[in-house]
Design an enzyme around this catalytic site. Structure first.
Site, short mmCIF file in Angstrom:
data_model
loop_
_atom_site.label_atom_id
_atom_site.label_comp_id
_atom_site.label_asym_id
_atom_site.label_seq_id
_atom_site.Cartn_x
_atom_site.Cartn_y
_atom_site.Cartn_z
N LYS A 160 0.68 -1.41 -0.24
CA LYS A 160 0.11 0.10 -0.34
C LYS A 160 0.93 1.04 -0.27
O LYS A 160 0.42 2.38 -0.61
CB LYS A 160 -0.83 -0.08 1.05
CG LYS A 160 -1.96 -0.82 1.04
CD LYS A 160 -3.30 -0.79 2.15
CE LYS A 160 -4.18 -2.02 2.20
NZ LYS A 160 -4.89 -1.46 3.16
N LYS A 212 -4.86 -10.16 -6.45
CA LYS A 212 -5.78 -10.60 -5.39
C LYS A 212 -6.74 -9.67 -5.58
O LYS A 212 -6.44 -8.34 -6.12
CB LYS A 212 -5.03 -10.05 -4.19
CG LYS A 212 -6.49 -10.56 -2.83
CD LYS A 212 -5.81 -10.17 -1.58
CE LYS A 212 -5.71 -8.06 -1.49
NZ LYS A 212 -5.74 -7.36 0.00
N LYS A 272 -10.67 -4.36 -3.93
CA LYS A 272 -11.74 -3.02 -3.35
C LYS A 272 -11.00 -2.09 -3.78
O LYS A 272 -11.60 -1.26 -4.95
CB LYS A 272 -11.94 -3.00 -1.77
CG LYS A 272 -12.79 -3.26 -1.37
CD LYS A 272 -13.90 -3.09 -0.52
CE LYS A 272 -13.44 -3.95 0.81
NZ LYS A 272 -13.07 -3.43 1.57
#
Ligand code: TYM
Length: 328
Positions: A112, A193, A196
Site C-alpha cells: 500500500k 488478488k 476493492k
C-alpha cells in the site's frame, strides 16, 4: 459458554465477490455456533484518504450488505468500529508494546505504501488497530481471507508480548480461513488478488453488479490460449473462475467442467454467480428501503458489545499500571 468470533470489513469501496467468498459467506455459516461480532472498520478505511461526503454512505451500505449476505443482526452484533472508543484506546496501548520492525515487515503495508505519494503513519499502525479490534473482544476465532493471515500472526505476537510483559490479559485468537475462496484473484489479472481499491472495470465482480455486467466481466476474464477446460492443467485464470463458480454452486465440480469450451464454461460460471448474488441483491434493496433500520441495527450492536470493550480497556490499563477511575 460459546467461543467468540470477530471479523471486519473496510467500507473503503464496493464489496466484491472475494469479500463475500473469503469472509461474509463464512461468517453467515458459522454465526450461530459462536458469539459473533462483525465490524465495519471505518478507522482502517481512513488510513488512506476517503471522501467525507461518501464515507458515511459506504458504512451504511457495508452494514446492509452484511445483513443481505446472511448475517442475522439478532444472532450477531454488527458494529461500526469508530462508534466504540475502546478500539482506538486499546490500539494506542498496543502500539506501545509493538516494535517498529514488526510493522515495517508487513507485506500489505509495503504494497500500500508503494501506491501512496505520502505514506501516512496510520498505514503503518494499521495492523495494531486490527489487533486491537480482535483483542478488545477477547475473540477466539477470526474468520478472514488469506490476505489477512499475516496480520493475524502479528496480532498473536502482540498479544503474547503484552501478556508476558504485563501478565495474562488477552485471549490468543485463531485464524479461520474458508475451505474454498480464501484468495480470489482479479478477473483481469489472475496473478493479483481481487481488491476493492483496484480501478480496472473488469477487475472485480461487485456484490451489487447487475447480471449483465457480471456476464460481461466473466466473458472478458483473462484465461489462456487453451480452447477448453482441462482439469489436469488449469491455468490461473481458469482456476480462479472455477473456484468462484464452485464456491457459488457446489454442483460445479472439476468433472462437470472438464472438456467445456471456455465460452461455455464462462457462461456456466456467470450463471452460478448471478444465481448466488440475486437473493443478496434483493435483500439489500429491501433493507435499504427503510432508512432507519440500519442505524437501529448499528446502535443495538454497539450497545451489546460496549460493556465487553470497556472491560478489556479497563483490564489493560490496570495491567499497565495506568490510572483507572474508581480503582485504587
Ligand atoms: P478487507 O476490507 O480488505 O476485506 C474484508 C475481508 O474480505 C477478505 N478478502 C478476500 N478474500 C478472498 N479473496 C479476496 N480477493 C479477498 N479480498 C478481501 C479479507 O481477507 C477480509 O477477511 N484488515 C481487514 C479488516 C479488518 C479485520 C479486523 C479483519 C480490520 N480489523 C479484525 C478481521 C479482524 C481488511 O482490510 O479487510
Amino acid at each position: 459458554m460459546k467461543a467468540r468470533v470477530l471479523s471486519g470489513v473496510q467500507p473503503s469501496g464496493s464489496l466484491h465477490i472475494g469479500n463475500y467468498l473469503g469472509a461474509l459467506k463464512n461468517w453467515a455459516e458459522i454465526q450461530t455456533q459462536y458469539e459473533s461480532i462483525f465490524c465495519i472498520v471505518d478507522l482502517h478505511a481512513v488510513t488512506v484518504y476517503q471522501d467525507p461526503k461518501e464515507l458515511l454512505g459506504k458504512i451504511r451500505e457495508t452494514a446492509a450488505l452484511f445483513i443481505a449476505a446472511g448475517i442475522d443482526p439478532k444472532e450477531s452484533s454488527i458494529v461500526v468500529q469508530s462508534s466504540i472508543s475502546g478500539h482506538s484506546e486499546l490500539a494506542w496501548l498496543l502500539t506501545c508494546v509493538t516494535p517498529l520492525g514488526w510493522l515495517q515487515r508487513m507485506t500489505q503495508f509495503k504494497a500500500k505504501a508503494e501506491q501512496q505519494e505520502t505514506v501516512g503513519s496510520g498505514l503503518l499502525q494499521y495492523p495494531v488497530l486490527m489487533a486491537a479490534d480482535i483483542l478488545l473482544y477477547q475473540a477466539n476465532i477470526v474468520p478472514v481471507g488469506d490476505d489477512q493471515a499475516q496480520h493475524l500472526e502479528l496480532t498473536r505476537d502482540i498479544a503474547q508480548r503484552f501478556n508476558s510483559l504485563y501478565g495474562e490479559t488477552f485471549t490468543m485468537p485463531a485464524t479461520r480461513l474458508p475451505a474454498v475462496g480464501a484468495r480470489i484473484m482479479g478477473l483481469d489479472d489472475p496473478t493479483q488478488k481481487m481488491s476493492k481499491s483496484a480501478t480496472g472495470a473488469g477487475h472485480a465482480i461487485g456484490l451489487l453488479d447487475e447480471p449483465k455486467t457480471i456476464q460481461k466481466k466473466i466473458a472478458r476474464a483473462t484465461t489462456d490460449s487453451e480452447p477448453a477446460v482441462n482439469s489436469e492443467r488449469m491455468g490461473p485464470g481458469i482456476v480462479n473462475l472455477f473456484t468462484i463458480g464452485h464456491a457459488c454452486d457446489a454442483s460445479i465440480t472439476k468433472e462437470s467442467v472438464t472438456g467445456m469450451r471456455y465460452g461455455d464454461f464462462k457462461k456456466r460460471i456467470a450463471e452460478a454467480v448471478i444465481a448466488r448474488l440475486e437473493p443478496i441483491q434483493k435483500r439489500f434493496r429491501e433493507i435499504t428501503s427503510d432508512a432507519a433500520y440500519i442505524d437501529q441495527v448499528l446502535t443495538t450492536g454497539r450497545d451489546r458489545v460496549l460493556p465487553l470493550a470497556a472491560d478489556t480497556v479497563r483490564k489493560t490499563k490496570q495491567a499497565m499500571g495506568l490510572y483507572v477511575q474508581g480503582i485504587g
